[in-house]
Structures are given as C-alpha cells and as structure tokens.
Motif scaffolding. Structure first.
Motif, mmCIF file in Angstrom:
data_model
loop_
_atom_site.group_PDB
_atom_site.id
_atom_site.type_symbol
_atom_site.label_atom_id
_atom_site.label_comp_id
_atom_site.label_asym_id
_atom_site.label_seq_id
_atom_site.Cartn_x
_atom_site.Cartn_y
_atom_site.Cartn_z
ATOM 1 N N ASP A 79 33.546 9.130 64.906
ATOM 2 C CA ASP A 79 33.768 8.045 65.867
ATOM 3 C C ASP A 79 32.534 7.154 65.979
ATOM 4 O O ASP A 79 32.646 5.919 66.030
ATOM 5 C CB ASP A 79 34.117 8.623 67.246
ATOM 6 C CG ASP A 79 35.510 9.224 67.292
ATOM 7 O OD1 ASP A 79 36.305 8.928 66.379
ATOM 8 O OD2 ASP A 79 35.803 9.991 68.228
ATOM 9 N N THR A 80 31.360 7.788 66.012
ATOM 10 C CA THR A 80 30.120 7.019 66.094
ATOM 11 C C THR A 80 29.908 6.178 64.851
ATOM 12 O O THR A 80 29.537 5.001 64.928
ATOM 13 C CB THR A 80 28.913 7.969 66.275
ATOM 14 O OG1 THR A 80 29.070 8.716 67.487
ATOM 15 C CG2 THR A 80 27.609 7.181 66.343
ATOM 16 N N ARG A 101 34.244 15.133 64.973
ATOM 17 C CA ARG A 101 34.980 14.004 65.559
ATOM 18 C C ARG A 101 34.016 12.975 66.152
ATOM 19 O O ARG A 101 34.181 11.766 65.966
ATOM 20 C CB ARG A 101 35.926 14.517 66.641
ATOM 21 C CG ARG A 101 36.900 13.459 67.154
ATOM 22 C CD ARG A 101 37.795 14.010 68.240
ATOM 23 N NE ARG A 101 38.546 15.164 67.789
ATOM 24 C CZ ARG A 101 38.329 16.408 68.195
ATOM 25 N NH1 ARG A 101 37.370 16.664 69.072
ATOM 26 N NH2 ARG A 101 39.055 17.412 67.737
ATOM 27 N N ASP A 102 32.989 13.470 66.856
ATOM 28 C CA ASP A 102 32.011 12.569 67.460
ATOM 29 C C ASP A 102 31.240 11.789 66.390
ATOM 30 O O ASP A 102 30.986 10.593 66.543
ATOM 31 C CB ASP A 102 31.021 13.350 68.334
ATOM 32 C CG ASP A 102 31.663 13.884 69.603
ATOM 33 O OD1 ASP A 102 32.742 13.383 69.966
ATOM 34 O OD2 ASP A 102 31.090 14.802 70.217
ATOM 35 N N ASN A 118 34.543 19.303 67.378
ATOM 36 C CA ASN A 118 34.088 18.281 68.320
ATOM 37 C C ASN A 118 32.948 17.452 67.736
ATOM 38 O O ASN A 118 32.917 16.227 67.886
ATOM 39 C CB ASN A 118 33.634 18.938 69.630
ATOM 40 C CG ASN A 118 34.782 19.588 70.386
ATOM 41 O OD1 ASN A 118 35.930 19.182 70.244
ATOM 42 N ND2 ASN A 118 34.479 20.594 71.186
ATOM 43 N N ASN A 119 32.007 18.138 67.072
ATOM 44 C CA ASN A 119 30.868 17.446 66.490
ATOM 45 C C ASN A 119 31.307 16.509 65.361
ATOM 46 O O ASN A 119 30.822 15.376 65.255
ATOM 47 C CB ASN A 119 29.858 18.464 65.962
ATOM 48 C CG ASN A 119 28.621 17.809 65.388
ATOM 49 O OD1 ASN A 119 27.906 17.083 66.071
ATOM 50 N ND2 ASN A 119 28.347 18.065 64.116
#
Length: 209
Positions: free
Chosen positions: A125-126, A121-122, A118-119
C-alpha cells in the motif's frame, strides 16, 4: 446617502465593465487525467514492479504456510501417538510434552504468518501510494508547464466525476484538450519495451492559437 451612492455606483459600474474583458480573455483547457495516468509508461512500469513485489510476498507466504501445515501435521501425529496404550505411561507423557511444544510452535507460526500478511499489505500500500503520488506530481508539472506556455488560466479534468457519479465537464468541444499532447510529451523518454499510447490526434489546434 444619495451623494455617496452617486459617487460609488459609477465606480462599481466601471469596475464591472472592466472585468468583462478580463473574463473573456481567460482560456480554459481540458485533459483526460485518467487516460494520461493509465497510459504513462512510468505508471505501467511501477505497476509491473508492484506485481513483482506482490509475487515475491506470495511465494514467501506460501512457503510459510507449507511449513505451518507440516508442523500442524506433526502435532496431530504426536497427539495420536500419545494415546497409544501399547507404550509405557512414561513414553505417553513424553509424547504429550512433545505435543505441547509443537502446539506452541503452531501458535508462534500463526502469529508470524499474520504479522507477515499485515506487513506485506502495508508495504504494498505504501509503495502503491508513493508511486501514485510521484507520477501524479510529474503529470501535474507537465500540465502546469503546458498551461503556462499556452496561456491557459485553468485546466479541468474532463474525466472527473461529481459526488453523484455524474460528469463534472458537461460539454467540451476538445478545441483546447491537452490530453494527447501531454501524453506524448510524458512518453518521449519511454524505453523500447514500454507500451506507449499512440494519440489519435495531437494538440495542433492548441498550438495554432
């Protein structure tokens, strides 16, 4: 009422007549924003950086999964050995306790891997959004400067599509197309290793006007 209309109508007519030349003087240019964005060297550089970062995440993720699988394999071996009737009950109980500890380790590893995914991916994306916003702003700044210098009151994206996936610009003779000129301008400072778009034609037509 008739007197008022007689006074207002000439004013309205004069206003409408005066607005016609103003509209005729308005100049509209077009630009293929998708082509400019895709071929801007900074976009290509940013995409390469994103791929490198994603590769680092993949490598770290693979290492974590390998460790997880090893712990899971150890757990299965301990579980199997805990049922070995050739050893004492005390030893079997000891192995079961060890298996319980391994099970907790497995659960912890699963949570760690999930949080890492999750981290990662975030972060990607950021980083991708920040890259996109920065590059689009640079392109918009270049377009604004070009439009002001060329006396254009409006610049339309010829690559844009409507909500029905149909072209927004239905006709363009490319007389005032800024695509190649903007792209060449943006890629002036590109490093030698960067892939630069070679425009098929410059915006000489626009410069002549």
């Amino acid at each position: 009422m008739k007197t008022i209309l007689k006074r207002i109508l000439p004013v309205l007519l004069l206003t409408s007549l005066l607005s016609i030349p103003a509209m005729a003087e308005s100049r509209i240019a077009t630009i293929d924003l998708r082509k400019v964005f895709d071929n801007y060297w900074k976009r290509q550089q940013a995409e390469a950086a994103l791929k490198d970062r994603a590769a680092e995440f993949d490598k770290e993720y693979k290492s974590m999964v390998d460790d997880y699988n090893k712990v899971k394999e150890d757990y299965n071996k301990i579980i199997a050995s805990s049922n070995d009737q050739s050893v004492t009950q005390e030893e079997r109980d000891k192995r079961k306790s060890s298996a319980e500890a391994k099970l907790l380790e497995i659960k912890s590893s699963e949570n760690t891997i999930r949080a890492f995914e999750n981290n990662a991916r975030d972060q990607l994306d950021t980083q991708r959004k920040r890259m996109r916003d920065t590059i689009l702003q640079e392109i918009r700044n270049a377009i604004s400067a070009k439009a002001k210098a060329g006396g254009f009151s409006l610049v339309v994206d010829s690559a844009a599509e409507s909500i029905n996936n149909t072209p927004v610009v239905l006709y363009d003779n490319h007389d005032n197309d800024l695509t190649d000129g903007i792209l060449s301008q943006l890629n002036v400072g590109a490093p030698p290793t960067a892939t630069k778009e070679t425009p098929a034609a410059d915006d000489k037509k626009e410069n002549k006007k």
